[in-house]
Design an enzyme around this catalytic site. Sequence first.
Site, PDB file in Angstrom:
ATOM      1  N   HIS A  46       0.863  -1.186   0.000  1.00 20.88           N
ATOM      2  CA  HIS A  46       0.000   0.000   0.000  1.00 20.88           C
ATOM      3  C   HIS A  46       0.904   1.243   0.000  1.00 20.88           C
ATOM      4  CE1 HIS A  46      -2.727   3.124   1.331  1.00 20.88           C
ATOM      5  NE2 HIS A  46      -3.720   2.345   0.929  1.00 20.88           N
ATOM      6  N   GLU A 102      -4.017   2.512  -7.246  1.00 23.23           N
ATOM      7  CA  GLU A 102      -4.375   3.576  -6.305  1.00 23.23           C
ATOM      8  C   GLU A 102      -3.478   4.787  -6.528  1.00 23.23           C
ATOM      9  OE1 GLU A 102      -6.541   2.080  -2.620  1.00 23.23           O
ATOM     10  OE2 GLU A 102      -4.407   1.894  -2.225  1.00 23.23           O
TER      11      GLU A 102
HETATM   12  P1  PGA Z   1      -9.563   6.274   0.450  1.00 25.47           P
HETATM   13  O1  PGA Z   1      -8.345   5.242   0.645  1.00 25.47           O
HETATM   14  O2  PGA Z   1     -10.745   5.490  -0.057  1.00 25.47           O
HETATM   15  O3  PGA Z   1      -9.794   6.857   1.810  1.00 25.47           O
HETATM   16  O4  PGA Z   1      -9.104   7.286  -0.551  1.00 25.47           O
HETATM   17  C1  PGA Z   1      -8.093   4.229  -0.276  1.00 25.47           C
HETATM   18  C2  PGA Z   1      -6.902   3.396   0.149  1.00 25.47           C
HETATM   19  O5  PGA Z   1      -5.909   3.951   0.611  1.00 25.47           O
HETATM   20  O6  PGA Z   1      -6.923   2.152   0.063  1.00 25.47           O
END
Ligand code: PGA
Length: 261
Positions: A102, A174
Amino acid sequence: MSTTNRPLVIGNWKMNLDFVESVHLAQQIGVMLKVKPTEHADVVLVPPFVDIRSVTSVVTSERVPVAVGAQHVNAHDNGAHTGEVSTSMLKRLGVEWVLVGHSERRSMYAMNDAVVAATLRASTKSTLHAVLCVGEDGLVRDDADQEAFVEAQLESALHGLDESLRPLVTVAYEPIWAIGTGVTATLEEVSAMTNFIRRVLTRFSMPASRVLYGGSVNAENAASLMGEGGVDGFLVGGASLKAESFLAIVRAANDCYAGKR
Ligand code: PGA
């Protein structure tokens, strides 16, 4: 390029909710899924480590149709790694999924590409389903280098991963600039990157792997991100902390897939 994969929606609770609050949220999700089942979507809850045992207990005893994941795992089997946990510890708790790399782990806890690759190997070797997180920051996007950046992240993580373990990998795109900011990537940006990731995955003999999107996903944008963004589901942060907003996203994914079949 889009797939007919069954959608997957993952709630990443990050460092929120103590074990009492986690139990409450898992129970609420269980009740709401019983009232209105979503049989066309897979759901995974990812609590903080210290809540996992409580959440798996609720899931098992109340037959909540979700799997449980962890936010991170160490690549080593055991030893002097203060503050870390191993794949076998997670498996013993009934964990089936783990997030790998992540962006918050990468940027704040020195998780470089080599560590991500080792963690992906260790996780899949232990038969955990791994969610490999990739994504560029705002500066890379400003320079229009996002594809090269994500390609390098994917190649470094997947290169050398045994072919038999690759089916256990899901990819989550992401973009860092969209995480927790309320700024969602546009449908064009998501669809272009999802297609690009699928092409890279095809080179690794993983054409059918699920590709998720994460970054300020909410009840309002989930349906269009699925339909026009072409993703196979979501990695949800903020909106996963409340049963209503999380299940609205699950339902959007569920209904979109049901409509396609
Ligand atoms: P968020 O986070 O939906 O709060 O933008 C997504 C993530 O970091 O997995």
